[in-house]
Design an enzyme around this catalytic site. Structure first.
Site, PDB file in Angstrom:
ATOM      1  N   GLU A 145      -3.315  -2.738  -9.286  1.00  0.00           N
ATOM      2  CA  GLU A 145      -1.644  -3.529  -9.508  1.00  0.00           C
ATOM      3  C   GLU A 145      -1.776  -4.989  -8.906  1.00  0.00           C
ATOM      4  O   GLU A 145      -2.773  -4.938  -7.336  1.00  0.00           O
ATOM      5  CB  GLU A 145      -1.157  -2.804  -8.223  1.00  0.00           C
ATOM      6  CG  GLU A 145       0.705  -2.981  -7.913  1.00  0.00           C
ATOM      7  CD  GLU A 145       1.496  -1.832  -7.324  1.00  0.00           C
ATOM      8  OE1 GLU A 145       0.721  -1.601  -6.234  1.00  0.00           O
ATOM      9  OE2 GLU A 145       2.212  -1.963  -7.507  1.00  0.00           O
TER      10      GLU A 145
ATOM     11  N   GLY B 281      -0.207   5.199   1.574  1.00  0.00           N
ATOM     12  CA  GLY B 281       0.533   6.544   1.493  1.00  0.00           C
ATOM     13  C   GLY B 281      -0.290   7.798   1.344  1.00  0.00           C
ATOM     14  O   GLY B 281      -0.056   8.441   1.811  1.00  0.00           O
TER      15      GLY B 281
ATOM     16  N   SER C 225       1.558   1.197  -0.846  1.00  0.00           N
ATOM     17  CA  SER C 225       0.915   1.047  -1.072  1.00  0.00           C
ATOM     18  C   SER C 225      -0.017   2.581  -1.524  1.00  0.00           C
ATOM     19  O   SER C 225       0.392   3.143  -0.552  1.00  0.00           O
ATOM     20  CB  SER C 225      -0.780   0.320  -0.877  1.00  0.00           C
ATOM     21  OG  SER C 225      -0.856   0.058   0.120  1.00  0.00           O
ATOM     22  N   THR C 226      -0.573   2.557  -2.693  1.00  0.00           N
ATOM     23  CA  THR C 226      -1.122   4.247  -2.744  1.00  0.00           C
ATOM     24  C   THR C 226      -2.245   4.258  -1.901  1.00  0.00           C
ATOM     25  O   THR C 226      -2.299   5.802  -1.503  1.00  0.00           O
ATOM     26  CB  THR C 226      -1.606   4.816  -4.118  1.00  0.00           C
ATOM     27  OG1 THR C 226      -0.713   4.052  -4.654  1.00  0.00           O
ATOM     28  CG2 THR C 226      -2.391   5.677  -4.423  1.00  0.00           C
TER      29      THR C 226
ATOM     30  N   GLU D 210       6.896   6.813  -2.375  1.00  0.00           N
ATOM     31  CA  GLU D 210       6.518   6.278  -3.886  1.00  0.00           C
ATOM     32  C   GLU D 210       5.795   4.938  -3.096  1.00  0.00           C
ATOM     33  O   GLU D 210       5.649   3.871  -2.351  1.00  0.00           O
ATOM     34  CB  GLU D 210       8.685   5.326  -3.591  1.00  0.00           C
ATOM     35  CG  GLU D 210       8.443   4.514  -4.742  1.00  0.00           C
ATOM     36  CD  GLU D 210       9.619   3.434  -4.902  1.00  0.00           C
ATOM     37  OE1 GLU D 210      10.588   3.572  -4.441  1.00  0.00           O
ATOM     38  OE2 GLU D 210       9.087   2.044  -5.448  1.00  0.00           O
TER      39      GLU D 210
ATOM     40  N   CYS E  49       7.470  -2.542  -7.497  1.00  0.00           N
ATOM     41  CA  CYS E  49       6.309  -1.274  -7.905  1.00  0.00           C
ATOM     42  C   CYS E  49       6.052  -0.771  -8.777  1.00  0.00           C
ATOM     43  O   CYS E  49       5.287  -0.830  -9.550  1.00  0.00           O
ATOM     44  CB  CYS E  49       7.103  -0.179  -7.078  1.00  0.00           C
ATOM     45  SG  CYS E  49       8.514  -0.017  -6.745  1.00  0.00           S
TER      46      CYS E  49
ATOM     47  N   LYS F  74      10.458   1.580  10.704  1.00  0.00           N
ATOM     48  CA  LYS F  74       9.406   0.498  10.543  1.00  0.00           C
ATOM     49  C   LYS F  74       9.524   0.255   9.616  1.00  0.00           C
ATOM     50  O   LYS F  74       8.893  -0.090   8.178  1.00  0.00           O
ATOM     51  CB  LYS F  74       7.736   1.004  11.194  1.00  0.00           C
ATOM     52  CG  LYS F  74       7.070   0.743  11.547  1.00  0.00           C
ATOM     53  CD  LYS F  74       6.541  -0.745  11.616  1.00  0.00           C
ATOM     54  CE  LYS F  74       5.410  -0.627  10.639  1.00  0.00           C
ATOM     55  NZ  LYS F  74       5.446  -2.520  10.114  1.00  0.00           N
TER      56      LYS F  74
HETATM   57  P1  NAP Z   1       1.093  -1.093   2.973  1.00  0.00           P
HETATM   58  O1  NAP Z   1       0.140  -1.864   3.618  1.00  0.00           O
HETATM   59  O2  NAP Z   1       0.831   0.170   1.618  1.00  0.00           O
HETATM   60  O3  NAP Z   1       2.924  -1.791   3.961  1.00  0.00           O
HETATM   61  C1  NAP Z   1       3.557  -0.909   3.557  1.00  0.00           C
HETATM   62  C2  NAP Z   1       4.682  -0.393   4.891  1.00  0.00           C
HETATM   63  O4  NAP Z   1       3.213   0.503   5.367  1.00  0.00           O
HETATM   64  C3  NAP Z   1       4.746  -1.076   5.603  1.00  0.00           C
HETATM   65  O5  NAP Z   1       5.725  -1.215   6.437  1.00  0.00           O
HETATM   66  C4  NAP Z   1       3.476  -1.398   6.676  1.00  0.00           C
HETATM   67  O6  NAP Z   1       3.399  -2.318   7.777  1.00  0.00           O
HETATM   68  C5  NAP Z   1       3.394   0.362   6.530  1.00  0.00           C
HETATM   69  N1  NAP Z   1       1.883   0.506   7.445  1.00  0.00           N
HETATM   70  C6  NAP Z   1       0.838  -0.544   6.982  1.00  0.00           C
HETATM   71  N2  NAP Z   1       0.201   0.623   7.245  1.00  0.00           N
HETATM   72  C7  NAP Z   1       0.231   2.053   7.860  1.00  0.00           C
HETATM   73  C8  NAP Z   1      -0.655   2.700   8.375  1.00  0.00           C
HETATM   74  N3  NAP Z   1      -1.320   3.434   8.450  1.00  0.00           N
HETATM   75  N4  NAP Z   1       0.363   3.945   8.445  1.00  0.00           N
HETATM   76  C9  NAP Z   1       1.833   3.677   8.503  1.00  0.00           C
HETATM   77  N5  NAP Z   1       2.701   2.813   7.754  1.00  0.00           N
HETATM   78  C10 NAP Z   1       1.834   1.676   7.698  1.00  0.00           C
HETATM   79  O7  NAP Z   1       1.434  -1.970   1.821  1.00  0.00           O
HETATM   80  P2  NAP Z   1       1.153  -3.689   2.184  1.00  0.00           P
HETATM   81  O8  NAP Z   1       0.282  -4.436   3.036  1.00  0.00           O
HETATM   82  O9  NAP Z   1       2.226  -4.459   2.535  1.00  0.00           O
HETATM   83  O10 NAP Z   1       0.781  -4.286   0.241  1.00  0.00           O
HETATM   84  C11 NAP Z   1      -0.600  -4.794  -0.441  1.00  0.00           C
HETATM   85  C12 NAP Z   1      -0.297  -3.606  -1.391  1.00  0.00           C
HETATM   86  O11 NAP Z   1       1.300  -2.692  -1.566  1.00  0.00           O
HETATM   87  C13 NAP Z   1       1.077  -4.751  -2.512  1.00  0.00           C
HETATM   88  O12 NAP Z   1      -0.667  -4.743  -3.473  1.00  0.00           O
HETATM   89  C14 NAP Z   1       1.077  -3.883  -3.257  1.00  0.00           C
HETATM   90  O13 NAP Z   1      -0.204  -3.801  -4.710  1.00  0.00           O
HETATM   91  C15 NAP Z   1       1.782  -2.704  -2.259  1.00  0.00           C
HETATM   92  N6  NAP Z   1       3.244  -2.356  -2.664  1.00  0.00           N
HETATM   93  C16 NAP Z   1       3.509  -1.979  -3.324  1.00  0.00           C
HETATM   94  C17 NAP Z   1       5.042  -1.632  -2.699  1.00  0.00           C
HETATM   95  C18 NAP Z   1       6.348  -0.876  -3.813  1.00  0.00           C
HETATM   96  O14 NAP Z   1       7.376  -1.370  -3.844  1.00  0.00           O
HETATM   97  N7  NAP Z   1       5.619   0.559  -4.160  1.00  0.00           N
HETATM   98  C19 NAP Z   1       5.513  -2.176  -1.713  1.00  0.00           C
HETATM   99  C20 NAP Z   1       4.604  -3.211  -0.660  1.00  0.00           C
HETATM  100  C21 NAP Z   1       3.776  -3.151  -1.352  1.00  0.00           C
HETATM  101  P3  NAP Z   1       2.896  -3.308   7.905  1.00  0.00           P
HETATM  102  O15 NAP Z   1       3.335  -4.554   6.679  1.00  0.00           O
HETATM  103  O16 NAP Z   1       3.646  -4.247   8.897  1.00  0.00           O
HETATM  104  O17 NAP Z   1       1.556  -3.509   7.697  1.00  0.00           O
END
Ligand code: NAP
Ligand code: MG
Length: 493
Positions: free
Chosen positions: A398, A247, A243-244, A264, A298, A189
């Site tokens: 972050e 997670g 994101s945490t 991660e 990250c 996904k």
């Molecule tokens: P995120 O919401 O954690 O998204 C990461 C992945 O999880 C995406 O594929 C997202 O899909 C999916 N996702 C979202 N909600 C989910 C749920 N309830 N169940 C299962 N999967 C789900 O992160 P983001 O919204 O893209 O970014 C927010 C923050 O996360 C950033 O500002 C940053 O701080 C952090 N981040 C960290 C990393 C890292 O490498 N550690 C990478 C990206 C972001 P959708 O995008 O389609 O919602």
């Protein structure tokens, strides 16, 4: 800005992308599309199918069928061979894949900052080598009589890979690699903001000879397709990067069928510069530890601790280096930093930049959105804050943007205390020419990786992972391979 050349990926000739199940493009059962944008222009780039729970279910059924069927009969050598054939295709289609990724999430196409082709190839070659290195054990026992005890290893089953938008190619290879090496199958996904390179890769995997159903891709919203995958009863393991906060949701969703997890998550990594460091290396090293990928990494080293005697000099150097970076069109030759991924991310970063001075930090350089020819995209200047304390919001949360928070310290003990005063524990950096100082930091820092006199180096054989709220489960190395294997003891009397 939008002078897209003849290299414009043929994959986008039809901008309505379907989901990829069992080696076929299929329409989502309930229909519907979501737009994905080019963050350099703000324009809609393509429409992604809005997959939901029923589509995830179809994809998991396909993955299970492949796991129990044709894929289970591949020998280790055949799995290795198929990875090697995919590497050939990856080399041939590298420009196309990275162009797709640049258009979709804004990473500079030509800059040396972009992950080199060699990096991806080496990652997959590592997993190809692992395909033939998996083995069980014979363990001598102390039982009476004649009993032989073996430990067998078997692929864990169907893996759900939830991929973030900040580096989709890299992110997916860290799931596809161990899946193919171990004989698992996957449903991926990708993030709704950057799904295109993942979709195109799925097609190339089938072309390389990976049986249909081994790698499926369901695009859609995190709250729909992502949540359905995380909760699915027939998924054995989830590999999640993001994101945490999300997670935590993945952990809850895993409870239904006690899934294995690799998480991660976020970070707020410390990068510590001692007065005896080689500043000619430390200044650019620290700067790129923050600014690479426009800060959307990250393990970005965004809490920069600098020993007080060189604090002013270092901040000046960091600010000058940031100003020298060329921010602009990701497709243009010479561009070093592209845009942020989305309006939402831009708003988040600018919100933090505004908060810095409100809490007493000094804006030394940057901090503004770029206008003029870049006004349509989500571009932000490399930013440096001085006078930061460890308790300010910009030092705790972050930001996921090109923002360095520079904090002074006096002694190594103080630096360690400050560096570890965080909920996160992903990356960390130390810059010093004193071996005693270096070793004190290497042992004392609470994080999954310590980079000394360098930052952000990654090798697939070494791997990477988080401590504390940055997650658990190693990515890369034999520890990761073990995570894709189920262990079974056999007592043979
Ligand atoms: P995120 O919401 O954690 O998204 C990461 C992945 O999880 C995406 O594929 C997202 O899909 C999916 N996702 C979202 N909600 C989910 C749920 N309830 N169940 C299962 N999967 C789900 O992160 P983001 O919204 O893209 O970014 C927010 C923050 O996360 C950033 O500002 C940053 O701080 C952090 N981040 C960290 C990393 C890292 O490498 N550690 C990478 C990206 C972001 P959708 O995008 O389609 O919602
Ligand atoms: Mg996009």
């Amino acid at each position: 800005m939008n002078n897209i050349s003849s290299d414009y990926p043929a994959f986008l000739a039809n901008p309505e992308k379907q989901i990829f199940i069992d080696g076929q493009w299929v329409a989502p059962l309930e229909g519907g599309f979501i737009p994905t944008h080019n963050p350099a222009t703000g324009e809609v780039l393509a429409q992604l199918a809005r997959g939901r729970a029923a589509d995830v279910d179809r994809a998991v059924i396909s993955a299970r069928r492949a796991f129990e069927g044709p894929w289970s009969r591949f020998t280790p050598a055949q799995r290795q061979q198929v990875i090697m054939r995919f590497v050939e295709l990856l080399e041939r289609h590298y420009e196309e894949l990275t162009m797709l990724e640049s258009l979709d999430m804004g990473a500079p196409l030509h800059g040396r900052l972009r992950p080199a082709k060699g990096g991806f190839v080496q990652t997959l070659l590592y997993y190809a080598s692992q395909a033939r290195s998996i083995h069980g054990e014979t363990i001598p026992n102390s039982l009476p009589g004649n009993v032989t005890t073996l430990i067998l290893k078997a692929p864990v089953g169907v893996v759900g890979g939830i991929i973030p938008w900040n580096a989709p190619l890299f992110g997916q290879f860290n799931v596809i690699g161990p899946v193919l090496a171990t004989g698992c199958t996957a449903v991926l996904k990708p993030a709704e903001d950057a799904s295109l390179s993942v979709l195109r890769t799925a097609e190339l995997l089938v072309e390389a000879g990976v049986p249909p159903g081994v790698v499926n891709v369901v695009t859609g919203l995190g709250s729909e397709a992502g949540a359905a995958l995380a909760a699915h009863r027939d998924v054995n393991r989830v590999a999640f990067t993001g994101s945490t906060a999300t997670g935590r949701e993945i952990i809850k969703a895993s409870a239904g069928n006690i899934k294995r997890l690799q998480l991660e998550l976020g970070g707020k990594s410390p990068d510590i510069v001692f007065a005896d460091a080689d500043l000619e290396r430390a200044v650019p090293g620290v700067a790129m530890g923050v600014y690479s990928n426009s800060g959307q990494i990250c393990f970005a080293g965004t809490r920069v601790f600098v020993q007080r005697s060189i604090y002013e000099q270092f901040i000046d150097g960091l600010a000058a280096y940031g100003r020298s970076l060329k921010v602009g069109d990701p497709l243009a030759v010479g561009t070093q930093l592209g845009p942020l991924i989305s309006q939402r991310q831009l708003d988040q970063v600018l919100g933090y930049v505004a908060k810095g001075p409100q809490e007493g930090a000094a804006l030394v350089s940057g901090g503004k959105r770029l206008g003029g020819p870049l006004a349509g995209g989500y571009f932000v200047e490399p930013t440096v804050f001085g006078n930061v304390t460890n308790t300010m919001t910009i030092a705790r949360e972050e930001i996921f943007g090109p923002v360095a928070s520079v904090i002074p310290f006096d002694t190594a003990d103080e630096a360690l205390t400050l560096a570890n005063a965080t909920d996160y524990g992903l990356g960390s950096g130390v810059w010093s020419s004193n071996l005693g100082t270096v070793m004190k930091m290497v042992h004392g820092i609470q994080a999954g990786t310590v980079w000394v006199n360098c930052y952000g180096l990654l090798d697939p054989a070494v791997g990477f992972g988080g401590w504390k709220q940055s997650g658990y489960g190693w990515k890369g190395g034999t520890a990761q391979i073990e995570g894709y294997l189920a262990q079974k003891a056999a007592y043979i009397a």
